[in-house]
Structure formats: C-alpha cells, structure tokens
Design a protein around this motif. Structure first.
Motif, PDB file in Angstrom:
ATOM      1  N   THR A 260       0.659  -1.408   0.134  1.00  0.00           N
ATOM      2  CA  THR A 260      -0.228   0.097   0.042  1.00  0.00           C
ATOM      3  C   THR A 260       0.851   1.145  -0.187  1.00  0.00           C
ATOM      4  OG1 THR A 260      -0.154   0.127   2.451  1.00  0.00           O
ATOM      5  CG2 THR A 260      -1.764  -1.055   1.425  1.00  0.00           C
ATOM      6  N   ASP A 306      -6.872  -3.290  -3.772  1.00  0.00           N
ATOM      7  CA  ASP A 306      -6.009  -4.341  -3.760  1.00  0.00           C
ATOM      8  C   ASP A 306      -4.663  -4.081  -4.650  1.00  0.00           C
ATOM      9  OD1 ASP A 306      -4.414  -6.656  -3.456  1.00  0.00           O
ATOM     10  OD2 ASP A 306      -6.251  -7.950  -3.026  1.00  0.00           O
ATOM     11  N   ASN A 372      -5.695 -10.801   8.775  1.00  0.00           N
ATOM     12  CA  ASN A 372      -5.514  -9.100   8.678  1.00  0.00           C
ATOM     13  C   ASN A 372      -4.360  -8.570   8.563  1.00  0.00           C
ATOM     14  OD1 ASN A 372      -8.517  -8.804   8.918  1.00  0.00           O
ATOM     15  ND2 ASN A 372      -8.563  -9.177  11.122  1.00  0.00           N
ATOM     16  N   ARG A 375      -3.587  -8.813   4.986  1.00  0.00           N
ATOM     17  CA  ARG A 375      -4.459  -8.007   4.039  1.00  0.00           C
ATOM     18  C   ARG A 375      -4.028  -6.500   4.261  1.00  0.00           C
ATOM     19  NH1 ARG A 375     -10.383 -10.400   4.532  1.00  0.00           N
ATOM     20  NH2 ARG A 375     -10.191 -12.114   3.023  1.00  0.00           N
ATOM     21  N   ARG A 376      -3.656  -6.015   5.545  1.00  0.00           N
ATOM     22  CA  ARG A 376      -3.326  -4.752   5.807  1.00  0.00           C
ATOM     23  C   ARG A 376      -1.974  -4.156   5.005  1.00  0.00           C
ATOM     24  NH1 ARG A 376      -4.579  -5.752  11.315  1.00  0.00           N
ATOM     25  NH2 ARG A 376      -2.641  -6.198  11.688  1.00  0.00           N
ATOM     26  N   ILE A 379      -4.005  -4.141   0.541  1.00  0.00           N
ATOM     27  CA  ILE A 379      -5.250  -3.512   0.503  1.00  0.00           C
ATOM     28  C   ILE A 379      -5.154  -1.901   1.016  1.00  0.00           C
ATOM     29  CG2 ILE A 379      -7.632  -3.370   0.444  1.00  0.00           C
ATOM     30  CD1 ILE A 379      -7.568  -6.698   0.758  1.00  0.00           C
ATOM     31  N   TYR A 382      -7.554  -0.820   4.152  1.00  0.00           N
ATOM     32  CA  TYR A 382      -8.387  -2.077   4.509  1.00  0.00           C
ATOM     33  C   TYR A 382      -8.724  -1.864   6.199  1.00  0.00           C
ATOM     34  CZ  TYR A 382      -8.711  -6.832   6.068  1.00  0.00           C
ATOM     35  OH  TYR A 382      -9.084  -7.874   6.452  1.00  0.00           O
ATOM     36  N   THR A 383      -9.851  -2.385   6.161  1.00  0.00           N
ATOM     37  CA  THR A 383     -10.627  -2.661   7.419  1.00  0.00           C
ATOM     38  C   THR A 383     -10.512  -3.989   8.090  1.00  0.00           C
ATOM     39  OG1 THR A 383     -12.197  -0.650   6.918  1.00  0.00           O
ATOM     40  CG2 THR A 383     -12.771  -2.255   8.907  1.00  0.00           C
ATOM     41  N   ASP A 384     -10.068  -4.060   9.272  1.00  0.00           N
ATOM     42  CA  ASP A 384      -9.933  -5.503   9.507  1.00  0.00           C
ATOM     43  C   ASP A 384     -11.031  -6.251   9.589  1.00  0.00           C
ATOM     44  OD1 ASP A 384      -7.262  -5.242   9.981  1.00  0.00           O
ATOM     45  OD2 ASP A 384      -7.185  -5.102  12.261  1.00  0.00           O
ATOM     46  N   GLU A 398      -7.767 -16.240   0.168  1.00  0.00           N
ATOM     47  CA  GLU A 398      -6.631 -15.365   0.276  1.00  0.00           C
ATOM     48  C   GLU A 398      -5.366 -16.011  -0.103  1.00  0.00           C
ATOM     49  OE1 GLU A 398      -5.449 -11.430   0.643  1.00  0.00           O
ATOM     50  OE2 GLU A 398      -7.423 -12.347   0.923  1.00  0.00           O
TER      51      GLU A 398
END
Length: 476
Positions: A260, A306, A372, A375-376, A379, A382-384, A398
């Motif tokens: 990100t 993403d 999480n 993904r953090r 993305i 990103y919200t957990d 994933e």
C-alpha cells in the motif's frame, strides 16, 4: 571449471544407472575426474546443479488448475495453429498429456528433479569430510537437505496421490545416496516420501539455526526451510507442527512488504527481487503461454484497493516480466505474475489455516489476526475482518490470490478434496469452444508418468491415470 565438468559427467552416469540404464554405460566415464575435496568445491557443485538452469521445468502446474483460461484475443485466426496446439493435451487433462510427437509438451519436471537430487546426494555423501570450517559444512548440508526436500515435495505431489487422501499409495522412487543402482528403483509410498521430506527439512532447520542468517544470495536459508516445513505439515494435516514451523519462519523473517506504500511507476512490479523484505529465496524461471490468461474468477477475487491487482495485472503495462495477457483487462494489455519466490506471506497463510483446523489448539482469533496482517499490507484503506464466519474459506481464498502462479493452486486443489473443475478450450478464434471437465477425485489429479521415464525404470509402476479413456469435450 574443468573439474566440475568432469564431476558433472560422473554424476550423470550415476543418474543414468539410477533410472535403469545398463551398467555398460559406465565404460564411457571420463578418465580424469577430479573429486571435490573442499567446502568451496561442494558449494559450487550444489550451485551448479540447483541454480544454473533456463528451463521452465514445472510450468505444467499452471496448465492444470482453475486459474488460467484461453485468451481468445491471442488465438490464431488462419489454418496455421500455434500456441494452444502444444497445450491441448495438458490443458484438457488427457492421459497421454506428455506424448506429443513434436516434443511440444510441457516439461514433466521428473527427470530434471532427479538430476538435481543426484547432485544433491553427491554433496550430502561427501561434504561431511570436506576440508573447510564446520560452519561451512553445516550450511552446505542444510541447504542440500532443504533443496532435496523441495524437489521431492514437488514430484510426489505431481505423481503420487494426495497425502490426506491416500498416504499409503505409491509415490515416487526415493533415492538418498549417490551410490550406483542398477535395474531401476521402485516407488516408495507417499507417506515414506513425506517422512523423508520432513526429516530433511527438520535437520536443515536445526543446522541453519546454529549460524547467523543470510538472505539475498540466491541460496536457501533457514527461514525458507521453515516455510517449506510448515507447508509439508499443512499438507499432512499435522496442524500444530505447521503452526510451530510457520511461527518460527515469521519470527526469523524481515516482515511483509507493504504494497500500500509502494508504486511501480512505468516499470513492472516483480516479486523476483530481494529488495522486497518478504522474499526469502528466488529460484527458477517462469513462462506462461500468451494464449492463456487469468480466469475471471481469479481476477474478481481482488477487491477495490488491492494493490496486487494493480501490480500483477496492470491495464497499462508496456513492459512485462511474464508472458501472461489477461483479455479481461483490454486489448494488448500485459500482466506481471509473482515470480519464482518463496515468501513469508505463505507462512502467515499456512499458520492461519492450521489455526482454524487444529483439533487440539484451534485459534480462530489468531487465524483472523494472521489474515488481517497480510491484507493490511496489500489493500489500501483496509478495515480488519472481525467475523469468524466462513473463516477457513476466507483464508483459502486469500491463499489463492496471494500465491497465484507460484505453483500452489494445483496442489491445493488436490488437498482440498480434488473438486470437479471445468474449462473451455479451442485452438483458433473461429472454432467453437468445447467444455472439458475434471471430475471430483478424478484419476488425473495424480499425473501419469511419461512413457520414456517408465521405459527407463523397469520397476516404476505406472499410475491409473495413464490408462484412463480420452477425455472428450462437449460443445459449448
């Protein structure tokens, strides 16, 4: 380099005998072989066998799973058929998938892997007495064990049944020394091969742990070995051991790269580089025929924000690292896929899945934290995730996204129960599509051995998939 050329000759003779060649072949051996004596000799020999290759030895794994489809915009339009013609037997799961007369079939990876194992075994047989420091002997042995396990893991998952389905089934021949063997080698069971894989990786992990870690030199290291060990335990459904190995890998790694906060500008985003903190080992080469492209199911899995979608499948790419052209993204668009890398993100996904499935130490909150965390780093905004509903499916989805085109998906489908999958295929734009189906628990989930390999090893029992009927397509 002369002495390594001669060592190469000797080891190739051993390999010929191992596969069942006649003993008379020994008469062709060089008369001035130089035997390695120092740790430097053995290190260079290991490097020669493992890393100096330009072949795409396992690309067949791309053509078997459900992440690729025909890219119609890249198909020929005239009478001359190219590209897909070489893939049709593999892409439609035919029992004679290796036997194209023009030699255009994908490499089966089998002989290449045993050539590597031959060299590795020679290193393991001799490095204990090599002149050099104990540290060098430890690290060479650790790397060789890890590489041997990596090779066996691939071919047993290609030519043996899934461990969690039938571990007593025949796997692949298990050769652990460079000693001469005549009349071929019988297949060990899948369980026996996995036990050796685990034994090699566990010993390698302990040896690497004795010395400071090295990263970025194209050599195997301790973190990579622990990632592979966690992978093996996950396939074996030894979930607590998978958690332990994955945790050890994560604790010794440099951490996930934060996509990100990155931009790739006019150049491609490639995973095949060590300046990404998450990359532990780079190896091999990859090529995907441009007549194929990502399936819509794969691409739509990447949600808004993403960066993997942006980096790996850019709409405006003008210079590409991999020949993969997703038609969904527009004409003449290119795409980058993850290169041949072992990355710490796999350990997070392994641990998350094992934490959900462990019957004794189930830890959904820990699994959710792993998901999480990954993904953090992928993305934007990103919200957990907070719900554990359908958590296993979320983790496996994933995994499909994060590890796409890194030789995981076909093996994952096998351990998920060998589900039925279908695909459409045609060779020219003007042809009609035919739909081919791989049934649930289809025999082709265990690949047939190529005929030339069976002919070389008289003890090699062929798989049932080789005797399956021609798979017929249904007009769409």
């Amino acid at each position: 380099m002369r002495k390594y050329r001669n060592i190469y000759i000797v080891l190739n003779l051993i390999f010929s005998l191992m596969l069942g060649a006649c003993s008379d072949f020994l008469e062709e051996s060089s008369q001035d072989e130089t035997i390695p004596t120092t740790t430097t000799d053995y290190s260079e020999l290991l490097m020669m066998y493992m890393y100096k290759t330009s072949k795409y030895n396992y690309n067949v794994l791309y053509y078997l799973d459900d992440d690729l489809k025909v890219n119609e915009s890249k198909l020929p339009t005239g009478d001359y058929i190219w590209g897909p013609a070489a893939l049709i037997r593999t892409f439609t799961w035919q029992p004679d998938m290796w036997e194209l007369e023009n030699g255009a079939s994908p490499d089966d990876g089998y002989e290449y892997t045993y050539t590597q194992i031959m060299g590795i075994n020679a290193v393991l047989d001799g490095v204990g007495d090599a002149v050099g420091t104990q540290r060098d002997r430890d690290l060479i042995r650790a790397e060789a064990l890890g590489l041997r396990a990596f090779g066996y893991f691939r071919i047993v998952n290609m030519f043996g049944e899934p461990y969690n389905y039938n571990k007593k089934a025949l796997g692949v021949p298990l050769k652990l020394t460079a000693a001469l063997v005549e009349n071929g080698i019988a297949r060990s069971t899948v369980e026996e091969v996995y036990n050796q894989i685990v034994a090699d990786l566990e010993e390698a992990s302990k040896l690497f742990a004795k010395h400071p870690k090295t990263r970025g030199n194209y050599r195997l290291n301790g973190t990579t070995v622990d990632i592979l060990l966690a992978r093996a335990y996950l396939y074996m459904e030894e979930y607590d051991k998978a958690i332990t190995a994955a945790t050890q890998a994560i604790e010794s790694a440099e951490g996930l790269s934060d996509y990100t906060k990155m931009s790739h500008g006019e150049k491609e985003f490639s995973l095949a580089r060590y300046d990404l903190s998450e990359v532990e080992w780079l190896y091999g080469r990859t090529y995907i025929d441009p007549s194929l492209c990502p399936t819509g199911e794969l691409l739509t899995g990447f949600t808004a924000g993403d960066k993997r979608r942006d980096f790996w499948f850019p709409v405006d790419a003008t210079w590409v690292h991999k020949q993969l052209c997703p038609g969904e993204l527009g004409n003449n668009s290119g795409a980058n896929t993850p290169g041949n890398a072992i990355r710490i993100s796999e350990a997070y996904l392994t641990r998350a899945e094992a934490r959900v499935l462990s019957p004794t130490n189930k830890d959904e909150s820990g699994a959710l934290a792993d998901l999480n965390e990954l993904r953090r780093h992928r993305i934007v905004g990103y919200t957990d995730e907070t719900s554990t509903t359908g958590l296993l499916e979320k983790i496996r989805q994933e995994r499909r996204l994060e590890l796409c085109y890194e030789f995981h998906r076909w093996f994952d489908l096998r351990r998920y129960g060998m589900p039925s999958i279908s695909r459409e295929f045609k060779q020219r734009q003007q042809d009609q599509y035919k739909i081919y189906t791989l049934k649930e628990k289809d025999p082709m989930y265990t690949l047939p051995f190529p005929l030339d390999i069976v002919n070389k090893n008289i003890q090699l029992v062929q798989n049932a998939s080789a005797k399956a009927p021609e798979r017929e397509g249904v007009l769409k």
